[in-house]
Motif scaffolding. Sequence first.
Motif, PDB file in Angstrom:
ATOM      1  N   GLY A 134       0.743  -1.026   0.212  1.00 52.36           N
ATOM      2  CA  GLY A 134      -0.083  -0.038   0.082  1.00 52.36           C
ATOM      3  C   GLY A 134       0.864   1.138   0.060  1.00 52.36           C
ATOM      4  O   GLY A 134       0.552   2.217  -0.762  1.00 52.36           O
ATOM      5  N   LEU A 135       1.804   1.178   0.734  1.00 51.72           N
ATOM      6  CA  LEU A 135       2.724   2.478   0.877  1.00 51.72           C
ATOM      7  C   LEU A 135       3.468   2.586  -0.406  1.00 51.72           C
ATOM      8  O   LEU A 135       3.527   3.902  -0.811  1.00 51.72           O
ATOM      9  CB  LEU A 135       3.909   2.211   2.109  1.00 51.72           C
ATOM     10  CG  LEU A 135       3.315   2.525   3.490  1.00 51.72           C
ATOM     11  CD1 LEU A 135       4.557   2.128   4.442  1.00 51.72           C
ATOM     12  CD2 LEU A 135       3.019   4.047   3.548  1.00 51.72           C
ATOM     13  N   MET A 136       3.971   1.608  -1.228  1.00 56.13           N
ATOM     14  CA  MET A 136       4.861   1.950  -2.287  1.00 56.13           C
ATOM     15  C   MET A 136       3.609   2.150  -3.449  1.00 56.13           C
ATOM     16  O   MET A 136       4.090   3.255  -3.885  1.00 56.13           O
ATOM     17  CB  MET A 136       5.465   0.319  -2.786  1.00 56.13           C
ATOM     18  CG  MET A 136       6.209  -0.225  -1.903  1.00 56.13           C
ATOM     19  SD  MET A 136       7.682   0.557  -1.757  1.00 56.13           S
ATOM     20  CE  MET A 136       8.564  -0.014  -3.308  1.00 56.13           C
ATOM     21  N   ALA A 137       2.717   1.573  -3.568  1.00 60.03           N
ATOM     22  CA  ALA A 137       1.880   2.057  -4.745  1.00 60.03           C
ATOM     23  C   ALA A 137       1.248   3.512  -4.219  1.00 60.03           C
ATOM     24  O   ALA A 137       1.254   4.059  -5.000  1.00 60.03           O
ATOM     25  CB  ALA A 137       0.551   1.047  -4.689  1.00 60.03           C
ATOM     26  N   GLY A 138       0.860   3.763  -2.849  1.00 62.22           N
ATOM     27  CA  GLY A 138       0.533   5.043  -2.437  1.00 62.22           C
ATOM     28  C   GLY A 138       1.421   6.164  -2.895  1.00 62.22           C
ATOM     29  O   GLY A 138       1.055   7.101  -3.530  1.00 62.22           O
ATOM     30  N   ILE A 139       2.737   6.025  -2.430  1.00 59.05           N
ATOM     31  CA  ILE A 139       3.770   6.983  -2.633  1.00 59.05           C
ATOM     32  C   ILE A 139       3.991   7.187  -4.269  1.00 59.05           C
ATOM     33  O   ILE A 139       4.245   8.223  -4.568  1.00 59.05           O
ATOM     34  CB  ILE A 139       5.085   6.668  -2.217  1.00 59.05           C
ATOM     35  CG1 ILE A 139       4.850   6.724  -0.485  1.00 59.05           C
ATOM     36  CG2 ILE A 139       6.071   7.484  -2.426  1.00 59.05           C
ATOM     37  CD1 ILE A 139       6.159   6.051   0.281  1.00 59.05           C
ATOM     38  N   ALA A 140       3.996   5.887  -5.085  1.00 64.48           N
ATOM     39  CA  ALA A 140       4.080   6.095  -6.380  1.00 64.48           C
ATOM     40  C   ALA A 140       2.944   7.034  -7.115  1.00 64.48           C
ATOM     41  O   ALA A 140       3.220   7.865  -7.651  1.00 64.48           O
ATOM     42  CB  ALA A 140       4.150   4.846  -7.005  1.00 64.48           C
TER      43      ALA A 140
END
Lengths: 286, 297
Positions: B200-206
């Motif tokens: 979630g963090l990776m997709a969200g930050i992207a």
Amino acid sequence: MSGYWTGIVAILCFNIVVAYSVFLPAAAGQLNLGAAGFVAIGAYTSGYLSTDVGLAMWLTIPIAALATGAVAFLISFPMLRTRGVYMVLATLAFAEIVQGIYINLEIFGAAAGYPVAAFAELDIIAPITILVILFVVFLMATRFGLSMRAVHDDERVASLFGVNTRMTKVAAFTLGGVIAGIGGAIWAHQFNYVEIQHFNILLSTFVLLYVLIGGTQTPYGPLVGAVFFTLLPEFLRVSNEWRFVIFGVIIVLMMVVRPEGLVTRTLVERFYGLFWRRGRTAVADR
Amino acid sequence: MLILQQLISGLMIGGIYVMVAVAFTLTIGMLNFLNFTIPALFMLSGMVAWGLTTVGVHWALALLGGVATATFASLIVERFTYRYMRVRYGDATEHALPLVSSLGFLIIFEHLVLVILGSDPQRFPTPFTSADFHLGKLIIGIPQLVSLVLALAIVWGLSIMLKRTRVGRALRSIAENPDAATLMGVSVNYIVPIVFVITGLMAGIAGMLFTLNYADINAYMGDNVAAKAIAGMVIGGLGNIWGAIAGGLIVGLTEVMAIHFFGADIVKIPIWGLLLLILLVRPSGLFGHTAIGKGKF
């Protein structure tokens, strides 16, 4: 029948046929997320034969089916080297490449779309759909259907028992391609216009979901899945977006409650058993 | 010079693909699960941030809110896909079930956003419109450069975390064999959500970086990026983090170069053709098999 319902039944026929095209590989254990690619080939082939060559519909639909089947046969050999997640991705890639090719082909109108001459009414589409359903039901009752089920359940054991697993998988994939070609031809002749934008990842996804939610154990699963998800939105009197939200919620809940699909082998046997037992007691009473 | 400029923009967009590709490859390597909710998480981050700015939230806070929403949504997905299947069947990786559920969640999230925020393309009020950095004749967007560096730094930190820390070891043991990990005292039900938090963090930050840099957002913005990220993941080999980084950058460069030389319409064919070719000829990816998981496919 009003024009509104005619339209819905036509879409329903298309969805059922394409669902069966995904069902056949799925019954042999292969997930095909590239239905849209095959459907597009069928639609453009029949459209081209109808508009540019001027063939009658009773020729365009079978030729489109055979052409799509030939493509499916050819790509089944590299495709079947992959399995599981890799197969899902490979079929998806295939569909995207087909879309990418058609959108650049000027003879098919590129992105603007391609008009189709001959128009197929429901009295042509509905019998074709019924024939496809009967064909798959028959196929699953044959020795070949049994080997498909065996390959689906355990490939290694199936091959130990003398099933030619490679032939079974290639045949299932090819037949799926033939049926997808029929589906594409139905679409082309019903709407008289082929636009590549319709044959996108969403179509592939939804069709795969019809099949998986309907159940892959019996040939009735895709029928139930396609009918359920085509007609459900018509009875839900809410906005289009909410329909999709409900559709998604149903999918998630189905996977939690009944992951093997709506129609299972046990359910069908129980359904038949209902009639059998009644017959037997009648005999016993006598 | 023009080519060099294209190379730079390819690397910039490649940085976004890298983060999403790492999110994909992580769930596949750890849990053998092709998580189709990642495009939705990417989109949620951008669209929720935009929605927050319309009600008067400061843009930086709004972006953080977007990332938090994506992470929370990812945890919801874990609850109804992976954990449920595991409790019920003892193994969540056996069937296509989590994949189908994640497609369901993709549909839910995208259309909830359509219902609540509308289907019109929006423009995020990004504060950096003309923060360019000129190197000779080359133009380098500073926020884009920061994004690329940030993306690579996060991925680098992640790989250190996986290699060195206790949690990382637990994660790798689950990737190897969930049952054996349980027997060795790894609490699978506490560790697996970490994968989803990271996803979630990776997709969200992207999504956040994309929103900041390109500002054009809509409810379907995740699909296109996720398609490229999947291509990047396959090029690098499924489950291979460093492969995903190289793959994401390669896809970014291929895309920009294909658009430059052949036009935008044709861009699908080289990218998906490359993907299909690699899947068929060399399924372990271009860089050999150094996946985190044991390669269960």
